[in-house]
Design a protein around this motif. Sequence first.
Motif, PDB file in Angstrom:
ATOM      1  N   ILE A  40       0.856  -1.193   0.000  1.00 27.28           N
ATOM      2  CA  ILE A  40       0.000   0.000   0.000  1.00 27.28           C
ATOM      3  C   ILE A  40       0.886   1.236   0.000  1.00 27.28           C
ATOM      4  N   LYS A  41       0.560   2.147  -0.923  1.00 26.32           N
ATOM      5  CA  LYS A  41       1.265   3.433  -0.982  1.00 26.32           C
ATOM      6  C   LYS A  41       0.402   4.474  -0.270  1.00 26.32           C
ATOM      7  N   ALA A  42       0.863   4.912   0.906  1.00 22.22           N
ATOM      8  CA  ALA A  42       0.162   6.012   1.565  1.00 22.22           C
ATOM      9  C   ALA A  42       0.588   7.311   0.885  1.00 22.22           C
ATOM     10  N   HIS A  43      -0.306   8.275   0.853  1.00 23.75           N
ATOM     11  CA  HIS A  43       0.003   9.540   0.189  1.00 23.75           C
ATOM     12  C   HIS A  43       1.193  10.220   0.868  1.00 23.75           C
ATOM     13  N   GLY A  44       2.019  10.902   0.066  1.00 26.38           N
ATOM     14  CA  GLY A  44       3.224  11.540   0.600  1.00 26.38           C
ATOM     15  C   GLY A  44       2.925  12.551   1.692  1.00 26.38           C
ATOM     16  N   ASN A  45       1.784  13.237   1.585  1.00 30.49           N
ATOM     17  CA  ASN A  45       1.451  14.211   2.634  1.00 30.49           C
ATOM     18  C   ASN A  45       0.380  13.699   3.596  1.00 30.49           C
ATOM     19  N   SER A  46       0.337  12.378   3.771  1.00 27.79           N
ATOM     20  CA  SER A  46      -0.600  11.768   4.721  1.00 27.79           C
ATOM     21  C   SER A  46      -0.451  12.359   6.110  1.00 27.79           C
ATOM     22  N   ASN A  47      -1.568  12.526   6.795  1.00 22.81           N
ATOM     23  CA  ASN A  47      -1.492  12.744   8.238  1.00 22.81           C
ATOM     24  C   ASN A  47      -1.573  11.376   8.921  1.00 22.81           C
ATOM     25  N   SER A  48      -1.525  11.347  10.248  1.00 23.07           N
ATOM     26  CA  SER A  48      -1.439  10.046  10.903  1.00 23.07           C
ATOM     27  C   SER A  48      -2.709   9.218  10.701  1.00 23.07           C
ATOM     28  N   TYR A  49      -3.856   9.902  10.553  1.00 18.86           N
ATOM     29  CA  TYR A  49      -5.097   9.164  10.349  1.00 18.86           C
ATOM     30  C   TYR A  49      -5.090   8.482   8.982  1.00 18.86           C
ATOM     31  N   ALA A  50      -4.605   9.193   7.964  1.00 20.82           N
ATOM     32  CA  ALA A  50      -4.518   8.603   6.623  1.00 20.82           C
ATOM     33  C   ALA A  50      -3.551   7.421   6.629  1.00 20.82           C
ATOM     34  N   PHE A  51      -2.466   7.567   7.362  1.00 21.53           N
ATOM     35  CA  PHE A  51      -1.490   6.469   7.400  1.00 21.53           C
ATOM     36  C   PHE A  51      -2.083   5.256   8.139  1.00 21.53           C
ATOM     37  N   TYR A  52      -2.807   5.550   9.214  1.00 17.71           N
ATOM     38  CA  TYR A  52      -3.513   4.492   9.951  1.00 17.71           C
ATOM     39  C   TYR A  52      -4.479   3.762   9.020  1.00 17.71           C
ATOM     40  N   ASN A  53      -5.194   4.533   8.174  1.00 22.97           N
ATOM     41  CA  ASN A  53      -6.112   3.927   7.211  1.00 22.97           C
ATOM     42  C   ASN A  53      -5.388   3.032   6.210  1.00 22.97           C
ATOM     43  N   ALA A  54      -4.222   3.470   5.785  1.00 26.44           N
ATOM     44  CA  ALA A  54      -3.450   2.662   4.848  1.00 26.44           C
ATOM     45  C   ALA A  54      -3.051   1.333   5.491  1.00 26.44           C
ATOM     46  N   ILE A  55      -2.694   1.394   6.776  1.00 29.66           N
ATOM     47  CA  ILE A  55      -2.362   0.154   7.508  1.00 29.66           C
ATOM     48  C   ILE A  55      -3.573  -0.768   7.566  1.00 29.66           C
ATOM     49  N   LYS A  56      -4.742  -0.154   7.837  1.00 33.39           N
ATOM     50  CA  LYS A  56      -5.977  -0.940   7.919  1.00 33.39           C
ATOM     51  C   LYS A  56      -6.299  -1.613   6.585  1.00 33.39           C
ATOM     52  N   GLN A  57      -6.096  -0.854   5.506  1.00 37.03           N
ATOM     53  CA  GLN A  57      -6.326  -1.424   4.174  1.00 37.03           C
ATOM     54  C   GLN A  57      -5.464  -2.654   3.949  1.00 37.03           C
ATOM     55  N   ALA A  58      -4.180  -2.510   4.263  1.00 32.18           N
ATOM     56  CA  ALA A  58      -3.263  -3.637   4.076  1.00 32.18           C
ATOM     57  C   ALA A  58      -3.737  -4.840   4.887  1.00 32.18           C
TER      58      ALA A  58
END
Lengths: 345, 345
Positions: free
Chosen positions: A306-324
């Motif tokens: 999963i590629k999290a967006h370069g300007n992700s905040n922590s919530y977006a990064f958390y979502n990327a982890i959840k997706q994976a």
Amino acid sequence: MIKLAIDAMGGDFAPYIVIEGVIKALTEDSSLYIYLYGDKYLIEEIIQKKTKINNKILKKIQNKITIVHTPFFLEAGIKHIREELRDNQQHSMFLALRAAQIEEADGVVSAGPTQALILASFLIIKTLKGISRIALAPIFSNLDNKQKILLDAGGNTDLKPEHLVNFAICASIMAQELLKIKKPIVKLLNIGSEKTKGRTFEKNAFHLLEKNNFILFKGNEEPQNILNTEADILLSDGFTSNIVLKSYEGALTITFQAIKKILTKNYLKKIISKILFSKELQKIKKKLDNKEIGGAMLLGLNKIVIKAHGNSNSYAFYNAIKQAKILIQQNFLKKIEKHLITENK
Amino acid sequence: MIKLAIDAMGGDFAPYIVIEGVIKALTEDSSLYIYLYGDKYLIEEIIQKKTKINNKILKKIQNKITIVHTPFFLEAGIKHIREELRDNQQHSMFLALRAAQIEEADGVVSAGPTQALILASFLIIKTLKGISRIALAPIFSNLDNKQKILLDAGGNTDLKPEHLVNFAICASIMAQELLKIKKPIVKLLNIGSEKTKGRTFEKNAFHLLEKNNFILFKGNEEPQNILNTEADILLSDGFTSNIVLKSYEGALTITFQAIKKILTKNYLKKIISKILFSKELQKIKKKLDNKEIGGAMLLGLNKIVIKAHGNSNSYAFYNAIKQAKILIQQNFLKKIEKHLITENK
């Protein structure tokens, strides 16, 4: 136990927001185990700070993280990725991918440079049997807040129709697992609605998509309709989707600049606009900006990346982890395999 | 004497606006001679009405027009153009093209269906020696009112780099003659500014454009910048330019809809917006709509053919006639010939 390899150093606000996202994911989900690749001292310092006030959190996560130290990471805008890979395999992103390749981890999340992640995944993790390309599949939001997948948003500027069909199969299962859509509607980005429209590429892709039994293909979608399309998955090559995104970006920027100028032309207008309209205009601008949601998936790989967006905040990064996590849990790769078609290379 | 063959029946408001445009052109320019193809009775009736009040005009134009009667013309949205050409050559557009082919006329103007005009021109008039495709080259206006040529806006969805270079040569001379730009700047529509960006097509086109001595090539232009580009000529294949235009159209429509909704949400807001902002908003919307100006040229043909917009008013049609005249007068086709490169078919 689901084990994720995470590039702690990728993205504009790394490693801070990465650690925040990881802590949130671990405190909510006891089935996760995280390998963190990056600057050990910096990472430990952030974890300490984040858990100082709450000892419970520290207890919850301390046996769920392994930090693998490396001083190297890829800067945004990096070129010559092949040379980096050849000369220094110790970059945090490469180490995370290597962990998945040797099956130490089940999947990878990184907010590092997109093209580097695509190429390094291709070279380190390799593609699924029968697939020869990797597509980047971000999730966008429609005007009515319905989520849709756009692909290829990556670097495949010259695609074959068979590649696109295989991406459509991958994306259909991705939509089922992540967006909970039972029968995702697939459409092909094109300059007209008839099946005879477009380049040889679109005409042949239309034919293949139409005859594929697994895909719910509903024909072409024109670029003026992408913000309110019925499609759950919009297909195109990486060149065309990039042209569309940049055209929308340009049109929106210029329009809002022009409107702002009109609404704030003198002091009176400025005041009135601020009181009556500015809040709602901000809101609609944000909505039309149509930013990606959560992480983009790299389709076609042998492992979940999963590629999290370069300007992700922590919530977006958390979502990327959840997706994976969801995709691993749902056996995404196994589900894809039986539907793939043979590609002409 | 410059002789133009004009399709009197093409376009949304034909033959009325066509005749109006023709009368205006003839009264202003005594060097013109016009062949009009269409419904003789209807055309004569309109001419009579338009000249009844002013006998001077009638005198000026009566020896300058030949009306060639035909009851047949192509409707907007016509398909199966090849079949029409085979079964009925008496359509007003085909007759006008035939007149140019047998050198009865020096050029053609039509506001009829675009794809029909492109295909019929290709089959009846044929291409210049060494050129194998026809591009449609409309003129657009920048935000700063600078005019620029966009091509190919026609049907060439699959182009070779050499085709694009030849179109760029044609368009450079078109810009010199019509827009009075001595050294027109040429840029290639692409997804990034570096020469390594884009598909194989863009990379090879970049290389050929760069090494061509006649073209003033200044590299790639990204689609978010087309409304304020420095380029006088923007190059792309017909698929990509169509994608860009439709994306801009979509983004602008949706944005203005959303903003209108905000500005007229209740009675008070409606009144205030109307008084303070509506005029200027209308103006900027029209400007951003970025409509074509005058006629679009069909590049690559053996004769001058101008496509007036389907919804042209009489002034726009008059402008298209003027364009044709200037290009004929300036020996456009002769000037092009010596610069063309060899195409790989």
